[in-house]
Design a protein around this motif. Structure first.
Motif, mmCIF file in Angstrom:
data_model
loop_
_atom_site.group_PDB
_atom_site.id
_atom_site.type_symbol
_atom_site.label_atom_id
_atom_site.label_comp_id
_atom_site.label_asym_id
_atom_site.label_seq_id
_atom_site.Cartn_x
_atom_site.Cartn_y
_atom_site.Cartn_z
ATOM 1 N N SER A 177 13.665 27.054 -29.679
ATOM 2 C CA SER A 177 12.241 27.344 -29.780
ATOM 3 C C SER A 177 11.643 27.708 -28.423
ATOM 4 C CB SER A 177 11.505 26.130 -30.352
ATOM 5 O OG SER A 177 10.116 26.286 -30.240
ATOM 6 N N TYR A 178 10.995 28.865 -28.387
ATOM 7 C CA TYR A 178 10.361 29.349 -27.149
ATOM 8 C C TYR A 178 9.293 28.367 -26.681
ATOM 9 C CZ TYR A 178 7.774 32.561 -24.069
ATOM 10 O OH TYR A 178 7.140 33.141 -22.994
ATOM 11 N N SER A 179 8.392 28.006 -27.588
ATOM 12 C CA SER A 179 7.271 27.132 -27.214
ATOM 13 C C SER A 179 7.741 25.741 -26.834
ATOM 14 C CB SER A 179 6.257 27.049 -28.358
ATOM 15 O OG SER A 179 6.878 26.575 -29.540
ATOM 16 N N ALA A 180 8.775 25.226 -27.534
ATOM 17 C CA ALA A 180 9.269 23.889 -27.220
ATOM 18 C C ALA A 180 9.862 23.831 -25.819
ATOM 19 C CB ALA A 180 10.314 23.457 -28.250
ATOM 20 N N LEU A 181 10.643 24.840 -25.462
ATOM 21 C CA LEU A 181 11.223 24.866 -24.115
ATOM 22 C C LEU A 181 10.148 25.036 -23.050
ATOM 23 C CD1 LEU A 181 14.410 27.066 -24.685
ATOM 24 C CD2 LEU A 181 14.333 24.628 -24.138
ATOM 25 N N LEU A 182 9.182 25.886 -23.317
ATOM 26 C CA LEU A 182 8.099 26.105 -22.350
ATOM 27 C C LEU A 182 7.271 24.849 -22.160
ATOM 28 C CD1 LEU A 182 6.244 27.852 -20.584
ATOM 29 C CD2 LEU A 182 5.061 28.555 -22.682
ATOM 30 N N ILE A 183 6.780 24.301 -23.264
ATOM 31 C CA ILE A 183 5.884 23.136 -23.183
ATOM 32 C C ILE A 183 6.634 21.892 -22.730
ATOM 33 C CG2 ILE A 183 4.388 21.611 -24.530
ATOM 34 C CD1 ILE A 183 3.767 24.052 -26.308
ATOM 35 N N GLY A 184 7.856 21.702 -23.230
ATOM 36 C CA GLY A 184 8.625 20.525 -22.834
ATOM 37 C C GLY A 184 8.852 20.463 -21.345
ATOM 38 N N LEU B 119 17.622 26.673 -15.680
ATOM 39 C CA LEU B 119 18.161 25.457 -15.065
ATOM 40 C C LEU B 119 17.928 25.447 -13.560
ATOM 41 C CD1 LEU B 119 19.812 22.842 -15.121
ATOM 42 C CD2 LEU B 119 21.880 24.246 -14.995
ATOM 43 N N ILE B 120 18.193 26.566 -12.900
ATOM 44 C CA ILE B 120 18.015 26.639 -11.442
ATOM 45 C C ILE B 120 16.564 26.397 -11.064
ATOM 46 C CG2 ILE B 120 18.073 28.203 -9.467
ATOM 47 C CD1 ILE B 120 20.549 29.500 -10.709
ATOM 48 N N LEU B 121 15.643 27.043 -11.775
ATOM 49 C CA LEU B 121 14.226 26.914 -11.446
ATOM 50 C C LEU B 121 13.734 25.483 -11.632
ATOM 51 C CD1 LEU B 121 11.573 28.151 -10.597
ATOM 52 C CD2 LEU B 121 11.185 28.859 -12.978
ATOM 53 N N VAL B 122 14.077 24.873 -12.772
ATOM 54 C CA VAL B 122 13.621 23.498 -13.045
ATOM 55 C C VAL B 122 14.261 22.509 -12.081
ATOM 56 C CG1 VAL B 122 13.695 21.613 -14.717
ATOM 57 C CG2 VAL B 122 13.057 23.906 -15.448
ATOM 58 N N SER C 93 5.614 28.370 -15.629
ATOM 59 C CA SER C 93 4.878 29.026 -16.715
ATOM 60 C C SER C 93 4.876 30.538 -16.556
ATOM 61 C CB SER C 93 3.431 28.491 -16.756
ATOM 62 O OG SER C 93 3.420 27.088 -16.943
ATOM 63 N N ALA C 94 4.770 31.003 -15.294
ATOM 64 C CA ALA C 94 4.739 32.446 -15.057
ATOM 65 C C ALA C 94 6.113 33.082 -15.217
ATOM 66 C CB ALA C 94 4.195 32.718 -13.649
ATOM 67 N N ALA C 95 7.146 32.372 -14.838
ATOM 68 C CA ALA C 95 8.505 32.945 -14.862
ATOM 69 C C ALA C 95 9.173 32.815 -16.222
ATOM 70 C CB ALA C 95 9.366 32.255 -13.798
ATOM 71 N N PHE C 96 8.726 31.869 -17.032
ATOM 72 C CA PHE C 96 9.434 31.574 -18.281
ATOM 73 C C PHE C 96 9.622 32.788 -19.189
ATOM 74 C CE2 PHE C 96 9.768 29.980 -22.645
ATOM 75 C CZ PHE C 96 10.876 29.165 -22.510
ATOM 76 N N PRO C 97 8.610 33.626 -19.401
ATOM 77 C CA PRO C 97 8.829 34.783 -20.290
ATOM 78 C C PRO C 97 9.970 35.692 -19.833
ATOM 79 C CG PRO C 97 6.494 34.468 -19.868
ATOM 80 C CD PRO C 97 7.227 33.567 -18.922
ATOM 81 N N PHE C 98 10.232 35.692 -18.543
ATOM 82 C CA PHE C 98 11.262 36.586 -18.006
ATOM 83 C C PHE C 98 12.649 35.942 -17.975
ATOM 84 C CE2 PHE C 98 7.156 37.537 -16.028
ATOM 85 C CZ PHE C 98 6.994 38.870 -16.393
ATOM 86 N N ILE C 99 12.704 34.615 -18.042
ATOM 87 C CA ILE C 99 13.999 33.940 -17.941
ATOM 88 C C ILE C 99 14.338 33.153 -19.211
ATOM 89 C CG2 ILE C 99 13.834 33.724 -15.423
ATOM 90 C CD1 ILE C 99 12.989 30.829 -15.773
ATOM 91 N N TYR C 100 13.536 33.349 -20.263
ATOM 92 C CA TYR C 100 13.754 32.607 -21.507
ATOM 93 C C TYR C 100 15.173 32.783 -22.050
ATOM 94 C CZ TYR C 100 13.655 31.699 -26.519
ATOM 95 O OH TYR C 100 13.956 31.264 -27.784
ATOM 96 N N GLU C 101 15.700 33.978 -21.940
ATOM 97 C CA GLU C 101 17.036 34.260 -22.478
ATOM 98 C C GLU C 101 18.159 33.807 -21.547
ATOM 99 O OE1 GLU C 101 17.513 35.349 -25.398
ATOM 100 O OE2 GLU C 101 15.501 35.989 -25.969
#
Length: 381
Positions: free
Chosen positions: A61-68, A118-121, A104-112
């Motif tokens: 889930s896109y939203s679950a990964l983003l919000i979590g 992992l590196i960013l977090v 939040s800004a990078a997530f749309p570009f690295i979702y896949e």
């Protein structure tokens, strides 16, 4: 022994929520330690983020990964904020939210790309952990043993978060590093189940140690003037005389002249202000921990020097207080202090105080507003 990842993950979420609740409850019991509220929020946020991210992992889930992960990063912001608050530092700079905004800004570009996520977090949480450790170490307001241990745990947390990027940047496989890269692995959950209560326990220990130290210091400080009280003075004086090993030690006993008439004429509030002013004058002229308020309008100091040097300091205090007092009460006011001075290379604190007290009575008999030595000779006027 086989550890079920799902069970460990649920255990961690519940454990973090319970620990967060306990920290918040501890804050309600002692609201002076405001950092407990922020730390409690950090534990609740990481539990929420972990639960949301894990609920959405099976479906991607896109939203679950983003919000979590937003909740998880906010937990580190709250962790850092709590460390600042504990050290008495005001506010949390907006730059502390950089990690959350960046994710939040990078997530749309690295979702896949799981490796990029992992590196960013991992790097972001590692930086937050190091900032929290630096805050507790660099800006510690109190010498707390538990705080030093908290620094070690936070550095360990930074190392743990940084190690998680290994599978994403290296072609070499290390089983434990690989396992820690996945929040739903048994190894990851086991580490969190062990580490999380340790950190919560240390935070509670810091709060307890801080409160106890505060009570101890309060028992040694005069509440009106903010300088050491009689108990603290006698303790500091005893330590000084014991460390001199035959070298001269001097004692000053200082008593404000006609203080009752100041209270009667101007009121007790002004009298309290005069006492506070005198404490400030002493702080400017005498070494820390060398002086204190014995009670009422009487003060004393123990100094590692001969009588002549001590009398000179007494004269400097007398002169500044007279001028500062007139500035507060008016040029026509008489705001003065009499000083008795004694010295010895082998006397006890009690003997030095006694001799200086005798000299003080001589100063009063000779018209006040002077410094008199224990030998009876007038040092200054």
């Amino acid at each position: 022994m086989t550890l079920d990842p799902a069970t460990l993950n649920v255990a961690f979420v519940l454990l973090a929520l319970v620990l967060g609740g306990l920290l918040v409850f501890a804050w309600t019991v002692n609201r002076n330690v405001r950092a407990l509220l922020s730390w409690g929020a950090a534990f609740c946020l990481v539990a929420t983020g972990f639960a949301v991210a894990n609920l959405g992992r099976s479906s991607g889930s896109y939203s679950a990964l983003l919000i979590g992960n937003v909740f998880g990063l906010l937990s580190y912001v709250a962790l850092y904020a709590g460390c600042r608050i504990f050290n008495g530092r005001k506010g949390v700079p907006l730059v502390a939210l950089t990690g959350v905004v960046l994710w939040s800004a990078a997530f749309p570009f690295i979702y896949e790309r799981q490796d990029y996520r992992l590196i960013l977090v991992a790097l972001t949480t590692g930086v937050y952990s190091l900032l929290s450790a630096w805050e507790l170490w660099r800006y510690a307001g109190q010498p707390l043993a538990s705080q030093r241990f908290a620094v070690v745990l936070l550095v360990l947390l930074a190392v743990f978060n940084t190690v998680r990027i290994w599978p994403a940047v290296s072609s070499t496989s290390i089983s434990w590093f690989d396992a820690l890269a996945h929040r739903w692995s048994s190894e990851m959950a086991l580490f969190l189940v062990v580490f999380t209560p340790s950190l919560a326990f240390i935070f509670l220990s810091m709060a307890k140690e801080s409160v106890e130290l505060g009570y101890k210091l309060a028992a040694l400080v005069d509440p009106l003037t903010g300088i050491p009280n009689r108990r603290a003075f006698m303790q500091n004086a005893g330590e000084l005389t014991a460390s001199m090993h035959g070298k001269p030690v001097s004692c000053l006993v200082l008593d404000l002249d006609n203080f009752k008439s100041i209270n009667d004429r101007y009121g007790h509030d002004v009298g309290d202000a005069v006492l506070t002013l005198f404490g400030q004058v002493l702080s400017r002229h005498l070494p820390p921990k060398s002086f204190g308020r014995l009670g009422g309008e009487e003060f004393a100091a123990i100094l590692p020097m001969n009588m002549e040097c001590a009398a000179a300091l007494g004269e400097a205090v007398r002169d500044e207080f007279s001028r500062a007092g007139k500035a507060v009460l008016g040029a026509g006011a008489e705001v003065t202090v009499s000083v008795g001075c004694s010295a010895s290379s082998d006397a006890t604190v009690e003997m030095l105080l006694h001799e200086a007290d005798i000299a003080l009575y001589r100063a009063k008999d000779r018209g006040r507003n002077i410094v008199v030595s224990s030998a009876g000779s007038r040092v200054s006027a």
